[in-house]
Write an enzyme that holds these catalytic residues in place. Structure first.
Site, mmCIF file in Angstrom:
data_model
loop_
_atom_site.group_PDB
_atom_site.id
_atom_site.type_symbol
_atom_site.label_atom_id
_atom_site.label_comp_id
_atom_site.label_asym_id
_atom_site.label_seq_id
_atom_site.Cartn_x
_atom_site.Cartn_y
_atom_site.Cartn_z
ATOM 1 N N GLU A 1 -13.097 -22.549 -35.997
ATOM 2 C CA GLU A 1 -11.987 -21.379 -36.604
ATOM 3 C C GLU A 1 -12.592 -20.163 -36.229
ATOM 4 O OE1 GLU A 1 -9.863 -22.234 -39.980
ATOM 5 O OE2 GLU A 1 -8.658 -20.855 -39.883
ATOM 6 N N ASP B 1 -15.637 -27.712 -29.517
ATOM 7 C CA ASP B 1 -14.900 -26.589 -28.866
ATOM 8 C C ASP B 1 -13.170 -27.042 -28.627
ATOM 9 O OD1 ASP B 1 -13.668 -24.383 -27.775
ATOM 10 O OD2 ASP B 1 -14.896 -24.909 -25.849
ATOM 11 N N HIS C 1 -9.861 -22.505 -33.107
ATOM 12 C CA HIS C 1 -8.663 -23.021 -33.797
ATOM 13 C C HIS C 1 -7.995 -21.458 -34.549
ATOM 14 C CE1 HIS C 1 -6.528 -25.436 -36.970
ATOM 15 N NE2 HIS C 1 -6.669 -24.590 -37.907
ATOM 16 N N ASP D 1 -5.299 -18.624 -39.333
ATOM 17 C CA ASP D 1 -4.024 -19.134 -39.974
ATOM 18 C C ASP D 1 -3.519 -17.608 -40.479
ATOM 19 O OD1 ASP D 1 -6.158 -18.216 -41.950
ATOM 20 O OD2 ASP D 1 -4.815 -19.083 -43.548
HETATM 21 O O1 G3I Z 1 -19.146 -24.906 -53.456
HETATM 22 C C1 G3I Z 1 -19.862 -26.082 -52.895
HETATM 23 C C2 G3I Z 1 -21.217 -26.317 -53.598
HETATM 24 O O2 G3I Z 1 -21.292 -26.321 -54.889
HETATM 25 C C3 G3I Z 1 -21.549 -27.761 -52.717
HETATM 26 O O3 G3I Z 1 -23.036 -27.896 -52.854
HETATM 27 C C4 G3I Z 1 -21.301 -27.457 -51.240
HETATM 28 C C5 G3I Z 1 -21.701 -29.038 -50.415
HETATM 29 O O4 G3I Z 1 -21.097 -28.836 -49.248
HETATM 30 O O5 G3I Z 1 -19.904 -27.303 -50.968
HETATM 31 C C6 G3I Z 1 -19.744 -26.235 -51.592
HETATM 32 O O6 G3I Z 1 -18.403 -25.952 -51.499
HETATM 33 C C7 G3I Z 1 -17.956 -25.610 -50.074
HETATM 34 C C8 G3I Z 1 -17.166 -24.298 -50.106
HETATM 35 O O7 G3I Z 1 -16.567 -23.789 -48.907
HETATM 36 C C9 G3I Z 1 -18.141 -23.149 -50.580
HETATM 37 O O8 G3I Z 1 -19.273 -22.949 -49.457
HETATM 38 C C10 G3I Z 1 -17.132 -26.888 -49.482
HETATM 39 O O9 G3I Z 1 -17.740 -27.891 -49.123
HETATM 40 C C11 G3I Z 1 -16.252 -26.386 -48.062
HETATM 41 O O10 G3I Z 1 -15.310 -27.221 -47.554
HETATM 42 C C12 G3I Z 1 -15.642 -24.899 -48.208
HETATM 43 O O11 G3I Z 1 -15.231 -24.696 -46.978
HETATM 44 C C13 G3I Z 1 -14.396 -23.302 -47.114
HETATM 45 C C14 G3I Z 1 -13.064 -23.714 -46.121
HETATM 46 O O12 G3I Z 1 -12.391 -22.418 -46.198
HETATM 47 C C15 G3I Z 1 -12.334 -24.905 -46.759
HETATM 48 O O13 G3I Z 1 -12.014 -24.578 -48.030
HETATM 49 C C16 G3I Z 1 -15.171 -22.175 -46.294
HETATM 50 O O14 G3I Z 1 -16.313 -21.768 -47.101
HETATM 51 C C17 G3I Z 1 -14.011 -21.068 -45.992
HETATM 52 O O15 G3I Z 1 -14.705 -20.114 -45.065
HETATM 53 C C18 G3I Z 1 -12.872 -21.582 -45.363
HETATM 54 O O16 G3I Z 1 -11.855 -20.585 -45.312
HETATM 55 C C19 G3I Z 1 -10.565 -20.944 -44.580
HETATM 56 C C20 G3I Z 1 -9.560 -20.249 -45.669
HETATM 57 O O17 G3I Z 1 -9.474 -21.408 -46.693
HETATM 58 C C21 G3I Z 1 -8.232 -20.414 -44.672
HETATM 59 N N1 G3I Z 1 -8.192 -19.549 -43.636
HETATM 60 C C22 G3I Z 1 -9.559 -20.135 -42.850
HETATM 61 C C23 G3I Z 1 -10.729 -19.946 -43.508
HETATM 62 C C24 G3I Z 1 -11.721 -20.260 -42.498
HETATM 63 O O18 G3I Z 1 -11.871 -21.602 -42.048
HETATM 64 O O1 9MR Z 2 -5.284 -24.200 -39.995
HETATM 65 C C1 9MR Z 2 -5.962 -24.312 -41.288
HETATM 66 C C2 9MR Z 2 -7.152 -23.597 -41.154
HETATM 67 O O2 9MR Z 2 -6.823 -22.111 -41.188
HETATM 68 C C3 9MR Z 2 -7.999 -23.788 -42.532
HETATM 69 O O3 9MR Z 2 -9.263 -23.137 -42.464
HETATM 70 C C4 9MR Z 2 -8.112 -25.322 -42.650
HETATM 71 C C5 9MR Z 2 -8.777 -25.976 -43.953
HETATM 72 O O4 9MR Z 2 -8.248 -25.365 -44.990
HETATM 73 O O5 9MR Z 2 -7.011 -25.873 -42.812
HETATM 74 C C6 9MR Z 2 -6.116 -25.830 -41.557
HETATM 75 O O6 9MR Z 2 -4.950 -26.357 -41.416
HETATM 76 C C7 9MR Z 2 -4.807 -27.742 -41.260
HETATM 77 C C8 9MR Z 2 -4.664 -28.494 -42.628
HETATM 78 O O7 9MR Z 2 -5.651 -28.432 -43.619
HETATM 79 C C9 9MR Z 2 -4.526 -29.916 -42.509
HETATM 80 N N1 9MR Z 2 -3.511 -30.036 -41.400
HETATM 81 C C10 9MR Z 2 -3.622 -29.885 -40.081
HETATM 82 C C11 9MR Z 2 -3.880 -28.169 -40.308
HETATM 83 C C12 9MR Z 2 -4.314 -27.657 -38.918
HETATM 84 O O8 9MR Z 2 -3.371 -27.535 -38.103
#
Ligand code: G3I
Ligand code: 9MR
Length: 583
Positions: free
Chosen positions: A559, A550, A506, A195
């Site tokens: 991603e 993939d 992604h 993103d």
């Molecule tokens: O903190 C809870 C924990 O208490 C629980 O036991 C565990 C069980 O699955 O989940 C933990 O939370 C997770 C959290 O990461 C911390 O590890 C969530 O399930 C999981 O969905 C979350 O994923 C994060 C994701 O964003 C969604 O928010 C990833 O770590 C994080 O790297 C990713 O980052 C994204 C940015 O938001 C947007 N840009 C892209 C980037 C990479 O995908």
């Molecule tokens: O592209 C977004 C990615 O960078 C994030 O890690 C992810 C989870 O927050 O979300 C992606 O965006 C999606 C959104 O959450 C839901 N609609 C589709 C988007 C991807 O095209």
């Protein structure tokens, strides 16, 4: 032998596939095609000559051969180890140890009279040099607010996007001097991931990791050339690259009170368009405790690293960083529980964290070291930290690493304890990899699981730095092998490398530039079962180690992200650096 007519169409398809995809890397002088069914799992890039070299086999076989692809000759034959089951992959594998093959060259592992052969790989001194370069170059390609020119970006040249010189202050971030709707300039930085937003929490751990690399491998850092626009200045390219982000981070601090905005973002994730076409308004959102602490720790670390530089410019910047760190830390102490949650009109990444004792410990440790005010570093707090790999939401081990490597004579007691923790943790990881069927320490699969593997190798590299004990290397090699193909999916997880390549990350620029194949040098997030919602139509394994797609849609497994590429660069750079030092 004559080929049965019924088989011809299949062979034609196989040949076509081999010509049209990166899988043709496996074709060779030996006339063997790589095993696309995943019977043989191998590091598809390569090994240093003296490294431990272990491939994995999934089928029953009495022996395996190592074939030199230039001559077609078998250079080594061995007997596989016993089968071992992994409950996270749902399958059994046995090991094929060919460490005794040390001659530089290109090879494949073959079974059953070459009816099944692995992807090819190299043995040589420079096998990780291009990987190190590409993994740092990925940061350049992900720069916000800068045109990527043909000279430096080659076919990935693109116009600048997101100048961020007129960013709105969101209502959650408004203050007397910066009311809602006023504009600030907050240019530069790297896009976080696939993103186009920029997040302080994630930027901090990323920038810290690159700074740590330069602290641990100063000679390599100083001489590493990456052909970026700043290459001709007197500052090392790794530092130049991280300065692009660090200078942006400084703009994210409210000069009036020291608090740091959590993120600079669009209200919603943009479509898959090139950076220059994604022109929705941008906002700085809520000053948070986590962002302020991570910022403080990273800026303090930067001030320490820059203080050792010969560049007056960097030394001066270091002073600015230290000041900024102190102000951010003071703000966090005064606002200890402002946890980030997206306001109702913002839906981009959260990087939310409500357990901040590790961030407080990290910031205090970095500031204590930077200001030589060791009294603020608490042994009790250090001992309360969990033995977990660094990540955007866990900074305890990051603080411990910094303490374990300090050269401050006054800190010798806490340093010794920190070293003890790093070594014990690294030893625990080594033990896990030794008994694991897949020969890795990883035994959990989060979002970005591949970065956990890279960060485990980082911990072992710190333990090696402290002890100089070579025992860590077999396990570090296991992590490298996993990332480069010896994993349950069979993919080499770094774009542009290996025989079975990840092609559909992604990543908005890769998904919209019209160029076949992704931007190179990026680490794909990797398998996990956190969510299946991103690609509802994809076939996904229920076993976490195999649960990977993939596909462009698969943001949860495919991603890319700056905090994942930083340990990738760290490990590849360290491997390259240590090889060059030893030889
Ligand atoms: O903190 C809870 C924990 O208490 C629980 O036991 C565990 C069980 O699955 O989940 C933990 O939370 C997770 C959290 O990461 C911390 O590890 C969530 O399930 C999981 O969905 C979350 O994923 C994060 C994701 O964003 C969604 O928010 C990833 O770590 C994080 O790297 C990713 O980052 C994204 C940015 O938001 C947007 N840009 C892209 C980037 C990479 O995908
Ligand atoms: O592209 C977004 C990615 O960078 C994030 O890690 C992810 C989870 O927050 O979300 C992606 O965006 C999606 C959104 O959450 C839901 N609609 C589709 C988007 C991807 O095209």
């Amino acid at each position: 032998m004559k080929t049965p007519a019924a088989l011809l169409p299949f062979i034609a398809i196989a040949l076509f596939c081999n010509c049209a995809s990166p899988e043709n890397h496996g074709t060779s002088g030996a006339g063997t095609f790589p095993d696309t069914l995943g019977q043989l799992l191998v590091n598809q890039v390569g090994y240093h000559p003296e490294a431990v070299k272990i491939a994995l086999i999934r089928m029953n076989t009495a022996k395996f051969d190592v074939v030199d692809t230039e001559t077609g000759k078998v250079v080594f034959s061995g007997k596989p180890g016993p089968f071992k089951y992994w409950d996270l992959s749902g399958d059994s594998v046995c090991t094929a140890d060919f460490s005794s093959v040390t001659k530089p060259g290109k090879y494949q592992i073959c079974l059953n009279n070459r009816s099944v052969c692995s992807y090819s790989f190299e043995i040589g001194d420079d096998v990780y040099s291009n990987l190190a370069k590409a993994s740092l170059r990925a940061f350049y390609l992900n720069r916000s607010g800068m045109e990527i020119s043909r000279e430096f970006g080659e076919k990935w040249a693109r116009p600048a996007g997101h100048p961020d010189t007129g960013v709105f202050v969101h209502s959650s971030a408004s203050s007397d001097k910066r009311p809602e709707g006023s504009k600030i300039s907050s240019a530069g930085g790297w896009y976080d991931a696939g993103d186009y937003n920029k997040y302080i929490v994630n930027s901090s751990i990323t920038t810290y990791t690159l700074l740590l690399f330069c602290q641990m491998y100063p000679d390599f850092c100083n001489s590493f050339s990456n052909n970026i626009p700043e290459s001709s200045n007197s500052i090392p390219d790794v530092i130049d690259e991280l300065l692009w982000n660090l200078r942006w981070m400084l703009t994210m601090q409210d000069p009036d009170d020291g608090g740091v905005y959590h993120k600079l973002t669009n209200k919603e994730f943009s479509d898959f368009v090139m950076p220059g076409k994604a022109t929705d308004p941008r906002y700085v959102v809520l000053k948070s405790t986590a962002a302020s602490l991570d910022f403080a720790a990273t800026m303090a670390m930067a001030s320490r690293v820059f203080a050792t530089s010969e560049s007056q410019e960097l030394k001066k910047l270091g002073e600015t960083c230290l000041n900024a760190a102190m102000n951010a830390y003071a703000w966090a102490k005064a606002h200890p529980a402002i946890y980030y949650k997206n306001p109702s009109d913002i839906s981009t990444g959260e990087y939310g964290d409500t357990e901040l004792s590790d961030e407080f410990f990290w910031a205090a440790s970095e500031l204590g070291l930077a200001e030589n005010n060791l009294a603020v570093i608490s042994k009790e707090e250090m001992n309360a930290q969990k033995w977990m790999v660094p990540s955007w939401d866990y900074s305890g081990m990051t603080g411990i690493i910094s303490l374990s490597l300090t050269d401050n004579p006054g800190a010798s007691e806490i340093k010794a304890e920190a070293q003890g923790i790093v070594i014990d943790f690294a030893d625990q990881l080594v033990e896990k990899s030794e008994s694991a069927s897949y020969k890795v320490s990883l035994d959990f699969f989060k979002w970005g699981s591949n970065s956990d593997v890279a960060n485990m190798a980082l911990i072992k590299l710190v333990a090696y730095k402290i002890t100089r004990d070579e025992k860590y290397f077999a396990s570090i090699q296991g992590d490298v092998d996993y990332i480069l193909g010896r994993n349950a999916t069979g993919y080499c997880f770094v774009t542009g490398f290996g025989g079975k390549q990840v092609m559909n990350i992604h990543h908005r620029p890769s998904g919209s530039d019209g160029i076949a194949g992704p931007y190179p040098g990026f680490l794909s997030g990797g398998p996990n079962t956190v969510t299946f919602a991103d690609c509802p139509d994809a076939v996904r394994s229920k076993f976490p180690a195999k649960s990977f797609v993939d596909g462009l849609c698969s943001y949860s497994t495919n991603e890319v992200a700056i905090n994942w590429n930083a340990p990738l660069f760290f490990v590849m750079g360290a491997m390259d650096s240590l090889k060059k030092k030893k030889s």
